[in-house]
Design a protein around this motif. Structure first.
Motif, PDB file in Angstrom:
ATOM      1  N   HIS A  66      19.603 -17.974 172.526  1.00 17.26           N
ATOM      2  CA  HIS A  66      18.490 -18.829 172.953  1.00 17.26           C
ATOM      3  C   HIS A  66      18.704 -20.271 172.511  1.00 17.26           C
ATOM      4  O   HIS A  66      18.428 -21.208 173.261  1.00 17.26           O
ATOM      5  CB  HIS A  66      17.166 -18.297 172.384  1.00 17.26           C
ATOM      6  CG  HIS A  66      16.685 -17.063 173.086  1.00 17.26           C
ATOM      7  ND1 HIS A  66      15.466 -16.496 172.853  1.00 17.26           N
ATOM      8  CD2 HIS A  66      17.274 -16.285 174.032  1.00 17.26           C
ATOM      9  CE1 HIS A  66      15.312 -15.433 173.629  1.00 17.26           C
ATOM     10  NE2 HIS A  66      16.401 -15.278 174.340  1.00 17.26           N
ATOM     11  N   ASP A  67      19.217 -20.420 171.299  1.00 21.32           N
ATOM     12  CA  ASP A  67      19.445 -21.775 170.782  1.00 21.32           C
ATOM     13  C   ASP A  67      20.429 -22.549 171.666  1.00 21.32           C
ATOM     14  O   ASP A  67      20.245 -23.747 171.906  1.00 21.32           O
ATOM     15  CB  ASP A  67      19.972 -21.692 169.346  1.00 21.32           C
ATOM     16  CG  ASP A  67      20.264 -23.064 168.785  1.00 21.32           C
ATOM     17  OD1 ASP A  67      19.311 -23.818 168.556  1.00 21.32           O
ATOM     18  OD2 ASP A  67      21.458 -23.401 168.612  1.00 21.32           O
ATOM     19  N   ASP A  68      21.467 -21.872 172.147  1.00 19.94           N
ATOM     20  CA  ASP A  68      22.455 -22.565 172.980  1.00 19.94           C
ATOM     21  C   ASP A  68      21.860 -22.977 174.321  1.00 19.94           C
ATOM     22  O   ASP A  68      22.277 -23.988 174.907  1.00 19.94           O
ATOM     23  CB  ASP A  68      23.703 -21.689 173.176  1.00 19.94           C
ATOM     24  CG  ASP A  68      24.577 -21.696 171.932  1.00 19.94           C
ATOM     25  OD1 ASP A  68      24.414 -22.606 171.088  1.00 19.94           O
ATOM     26  OD2 ASP A  68      25.429 -20.787 171.788  1.00 19.94           O
ATOM     27  N   VAL A  69      20.892 -22.210 174.802  1.00 19.78           N
ATOM     28  CA  VAL A  69      20.191 -22.630 176.027  1.00 19.78           C
ATOM     29  C   VAL A  69      19.364 -23.871 175.714  1.00 19.78           C
ATOM     30  O   VAL A  69      19.413 -24.888 176.419  1.00 19.78           O
ATOM     31  CB  VAL A  69      19.282 -21.497 176.571  1.00 19.78           C
ATOM     32  CG1 VAL A  69      18.415 -22.003 177.719  1.00 19.78           C
ATOM     33  CG2 VAL A  69      20.123 -20.304 177.016  1.00 19.78           C
ATOM     34  N   ILE A  70      18.604 -23.792 174.613  1.00 24.20           N
ATOM     35  CA  ILE A  70      17.726 -24.902 174.227  1.00 24.20           C
ATOM     36  C   ILE A  70      18.535 -26.179 173.968  1.00 24.20           C
ATOM     37  O   ILE A  70      18.149 -27.266 174.390  1.00 24.20           O
ATOM     38  CB  ILE A  70      16.899 -24.499 172.981  1.00 24.20           C
ATOM     39  CG1 ILE A  70      15.907 -23.394 173.374  1.00 24.20           C
ATOM     40  CG2 ILE A  70      16.157 -25.694 172.379  1.00 24.20           C
ATOM     41  CD1 ILE A  70      15.265 -22.668 172.204  1.00 24.20           C
ATOM     42  N   ASP A  71      19.671 -26.027 173.286  1.00 22.37           N
ATOM     43  CA  ASP A  71      20.509 -27.194 172.957  1.00 22.37           C
ATOM     44  C   ASP A  71      21.457 -27.572 174.101  1.00 22.37           C
ATOM     45  O   ASP A  71      22.228 -28.523 173.972  1.00 22.37           O
ATOM     46  CB  ASP A  71      21.360 -26.910 171.703  1.00 22.37           C
ATOM     47  CG  ASP A  71      20.506 -26.891 170.436  1.00 22.37           C
ATOM     48  OD1 ASP A  71      19.371 -27.387 170.488  1.00 22.37           O
ATOM     49  OD2 ASP A  71      20.992 -26.371 169.415  1.00 22.37           O
ATOM     50  N   ASP A  72      21.456 -26.775 175.145  1.00 20.03           N
ATOM     51  CA  ASP A  72      22.361 -26.994 176.259  1.00 20.03           C
ATOM     52  C   ASP A  72      23.814 -27.069 175.761  1.00 20.03           C
ATOM     53  O   ASP A  72      24.570 -27.962 176.139  1.00 20.03           O
ATOM     54  CB  ASP A  72      21.967 -28.302 176.977  1.00 20.03           C
ATOM     55  CG  ASP A  72      22.451 -28.316 178.415  1.00 20.03           C
ATOM     56  OD1 ASP A  72      22.908 -27.268 178.881  1.00 20.03           O
ATOM     57  OD2 ASP A  72      22.388 -29.387 179.049  1.00 20.03           O
ATOM     58  N   THR A  75      29.661 -24.695 174.031  1.00 20.75           N
ATOM     59  CA  THR A  75      30.542 -23.813 173.264  1.00 20.75           C
ATOM     60  C   THR A  75      29.800 -23.176 172.089  1.00 20.75           C
ATOM     61  O   THR A  75      28.815 -23.736 171.574  1.00 20.75           O
ATOM     62  CB  THR A  75      31.745 -24.590 172.683  1.00 20.75           C
ATOM     63  OG1 THR A  75      31.246 -25.683 171.915  1.00 20.75           O
ATOM     64  CG2 THR A  75      32.665 -25.102 173.761  1.00 20.75           C
ATOM     65  N   ARG A  76      30.280 -22.054 171.690  1.00 22.26           N
ATOM     66  CA  ARG A  76      29.792 -21.380 170.479  1.00 22.26           C
ATOM     67  C   ARG A  76      31.017 -20.733 169.844  1.00 22.26           C
ATOM     68  O   ARG A  76      31.728 -19.982 170.489  1.00 22.26           O
ATOM     69  CB  ARG A  76      28.725 -20.351 170.865  1.00 22.26           C
ATOM     70  CG  ARG A  76      28.292 -19.358 169.817  1.00 22.26           C
ATOM     71  CD  ARG A  76      27.532 -19.921 168.647  1.00 22.26           C
ATOM     72  NE  ARG A  76      26.288 -20.606 168.966  1.00 22.26           N
ATOM     73  CZ  ARG A  76      25.576 -21.283 168.043  1.00 22.26           C
ATOM     74  NH1 ARG A  76      26.005 -21.362 166.792  1.00 22.26           N
ATOM     75  NH2 ARG A  76      24.477 -21.907 168.372  1.00 22.26           N
ATOM     76  N   ARG A  77      31.249 -21.062 168.602  1.00 20.74           N
ATOM     77  CA  ARG A  77      32.409 -20.538 167.864  1.00 20.74           C
ATOM     78  C   ARG A  77      33.723 -20.714 168.638  1.00 20.74           C
ATOM     79  O   ARG A  77      34.520 -19.782 168.787  1.00 20.74           O
ATOM     80  CB  ARG A  77      32.196 -19.063 167.516  1.00 20.74           C
ATOM     81  CG  ARG A  77      30.993 -18.893 166.618  1.00 20.74           C
ATOM     82  CD  ARG A  77      30.720 -17.489 166.204  1.00 20.74           C
ATOM     83  NE  ARG A  77      29.538 -17.436 165.366  1.00 20.74           N
ATOM     84  CZ  ARG A  77      28.479 -16.662 165.600  1.00 20.74           C
ATOM     85  NH1 ARG A  77      28.454 -15.850 166.621  1.00 20.74           N
ATOM     86  NH2 ARG A  77      27.452 -16.686 164.791  1.00 20.74           N
ATOM     87  N   VAL A 211      24.127 -36.684 168.120  1.00 19.76           N
ATOM     88  CA  VAL A 211      24.171 -36.850 169.579  1.00 19.76           C
ATOM     89  C   VAL A 211      23.103 -35.952 170.226  1.00 19.76           C
ATOM     90  O   VAL A 211      22.427 -36.333 171.176  1.00 19.76           O
ATOM     91  CB  VAL A 211      25.582 -36.501 170.119  1.00 19.76           C
ATOM     92  CG1 VAL A 211      25.623 -36.591 171.635  1.00 19.76           C
ATOM     93  CG2 VAL A 211      26.625 -37.430 169.503  1.00 19.76           C
ATOM     94  N   GLU A 212      22.969 -34.734 169.658  1.00 19.08           N
ATOM     95  CA  GLU A 212      21.946 -33.792 170.165  1.00 19.08           C
ATOM     96  C   GLU A 212      20.530 -34.230 169.790  1.00 19.08           C
ATOM     97  O   GLU A 212      19.561 -33.656 170.254  1.00 19.08           O
ATOM     98  CB  GLU A 212      22.171 -32.411 169.539  1.00 19.08           C
ATOM     99  CG  GLU A 212      23.089 -31.490 170.308  1.00 19.08           C
ATOM    100  CD  GLU A 212      23.064 -30.078 169.738  1.00 19.08           C
ATOM    101  OE1 GLU A 212      22.826 -29.901 168.518  1.00 19.08           O
ATOM    102  OE2 GLU A 212      23.263 -29.141 170.516  1.00 19.08           O
ATOM    103  N   GLY A 213      20.426 -35.195 168.886  1.00 14.42           N
ATOM    104  CA  GLY A 213      19.100 -35.682 168.472  1.00 14.42           C
ATOM    105  C   GLY A 213      18.708 -35.248 167.075  1.00 14.42           C
ATOM    106  O   GLY A 213      17.658 -35.638 166.566  1.00 14.42           O
ATOM    107  N   LYS A 214      19.556 -34.405 166.452  1.00 13.35           N
ATOM    108  CA  LYS A 214      19.182 -33.866 165.137  1.00 13.35           C
ATOM    109  C   LYS A 214      19.413 -34.895 164.020  1.00 13.35           C
ATOM    110  O   LYS A 214      20.549 -35.257 163.733  1.00 13.35           O
ATOM    111  CB  LYS A 214      19.961 -32.584 164.849  1.00 13.35           C
ATOM    112  CG  LYS A 214      19.574 -31.538 165.865  1.00 13.35           C
ATOM    113  CD  LYS A 214      20.304 -30.238 165.745  1.00 13.35           C
ATOM    114  CE  LYS A 214      19.891 -29.399 166.948  1.00 13.35           C
ATOM    115  NZ  LYS A 214      20.177 -28.015 166.881  1.00 13.35           N
ATOM    116  N   VAL A 215      18.318 -35.357 163.434  1.00 14.64           N
ATOM    117  CA  VAL A 215      18.428 -36.316 162.337  1.00 14.64           C
ATOM    118  C   VAL A 215      18.461 -35.505 161.043  1.00 14.64           C
ATOM    119  O   VAL A 215      17.439 -35.197 160.441  1.00 14.64           O
ATOM    120  CB  VAL A 215      17.253 -37.313 162.340  1.00 14.64           C
ATOM    121  CG1 VAL A 215      17.496 -38.408 161.304  1.00 14.64           C
ATOM    122  CG2 VAL A 215      17.052 -37.918 163.715  1.00 14.64           C
TER     123      VAL A 215
HETATM  124 MG    MG Z   1      22.314 -25.279 168.424  1.00 14.36          MG
END
Ligand code: MG
Ligand code: FPP
Length: 298
Positions: A66-72, A75-77, A211-215
């Motif tokens: 779900h997180d990868d959908v939310i973060d668009d 890649t994962r691992r 870049v994703e917005g995570k401060v």
């Molecule tokens: Mg993520």
């Protein structure tokens, strides 16, 4: 023993009787299985323990889908994410399947353990929502960020350690605190590695968080140290695809103001507390897991 957990997950998924779902699951690379390691070290390898670890890993996998959908995320691992290769709909439903099957099975372990873990999933979801909100614009709200980290990452590790302690008849409060510290430090280190490591080591683009917005904490601390003009420049880079020069600017500003050391030391305080509490209980393997966590590179 980890093998027994892998086999249990595969058994649960094959019980669903859907070849496509089984194939999809087999294609997802699994991570360090940190939660399983914690559970097995605390509680041994009885069937209930194996089932608990299997359900926690399925919930964790569901949350990442779900997180990868939310973060668009593509890649994962180091591999194409399920949303990238199969589409968002499949990734969401695959997450729902893993999550609901895990809960179905968890009910047969113990109602106390089911309660602890389901509460963690509520926290997980609240944390993900807070993450989305906090990522919309640049912020310097350290308290809100730490609360979100706790909910998004530490809550499931805390619940894993507490559940294992319940199953082993150990002091659940002490192990819960250990999982809490480990989970928070884990995410803090993750945030640091996003800045210090290259994309090949990480299996995702470097400086990707910003870049994703995570401060993340290092960015909050950097902002606090910068002069007005540089603050403005930092804020202007938020949620932006960074040029090589801009990425370099961030990295050297972090270096100049000793931000990585400051952030690392904050994680280390939590790890030291976790190590100390486990040494007191004679749990050397658990204290070694905490030590390895602070030394990890990916
Ligand atoms: Mg993520
Ligand atoms: C990764 O964060 C995300 C999590 C650890 C939790 C995500 C939780 C949910 C989506 C709630 C839904 C839960 C279930 C069980 C259906 P990140 O994006 O900072 O880390 P990353 O770099 O690994 O993507």
């Amino acid at each position: 023993m980890i093998d027994a957990v892998e086999r249990k997950i595969e058994q649960y998924i094959s019980e669903l009787g859907d070849q496509y779902v089984f194939r999809l699951y087999k294609n997802i690379p699994h991570g360090k299985r940190l939660r399983t390691k914690l559970i097995l070290k605390i509680a041994g390898s009885s069937l209930k323990v194996i089932k608990t670890a299997a359900t926690v890993e399925m919930i964790h996998a569901a949350s990442l889908l779900h997180d990868d959908v939310i973060d668009d995320a593509d890649t994962r691992r180091g591999q194409a994410s399920v949303n990238a290769s199969e589409g968002n709909k499949t990734a969401i439903m695959m997450g729902d399947i893993l999550y609901s099957k895990a809960f179905f099975e968890l009910n047969s372990v113990s109602s106390e353990v089911a309660k602890v873990i389901s509460n963690a999933v509520v926290q997980l979801s609240l944390g993900e929502l807070a993450d989305v909100e906090l990522s919309k614009s640049f912020h310097t709200n350290r308290e809100a960020y730490l609360k979100m980290l706790y909910q998004k990452t530490a809550s499931l590790m805390e619940a894993s350690a507490e559940s294992a302690a319940i199953l082993a008849g150990k002091n659940r409060k002490a192990y819960r605190q250990y999982g809490h510290n480990l989970g928070l430090a884990f995410q803090m280190i993750d945030d640091i590695l996003d800045i210090t490591e290259d994309s090949k080591t990480l299996g995702k683009p470097a400086l990707h968080d910003f870049v994703e917005g995570k401060v993340t904490l290092p960015y909050i601390y950097l902002y606090e140290k910068l002069a007005d003009e540089d603050r403005e420049f930092l804020v202007s880079l938020h949620r932006k695809r960074l040029s090589e020069e801009e990425a370099l600017w961030i990295k050297s500003a972090m270096k100049k103001h000793h931000i990585i050391e400051k952030s690392y030391n904050e994680a280390k305080v939590l790890i030291d507390e976790a190590i100390e509490s486990m040494e007191l209980l004679g749990e050397h393997d658990l204290s070694n897991i905490a030590k390895a966590m602070i030394e990890r590179k990916f």
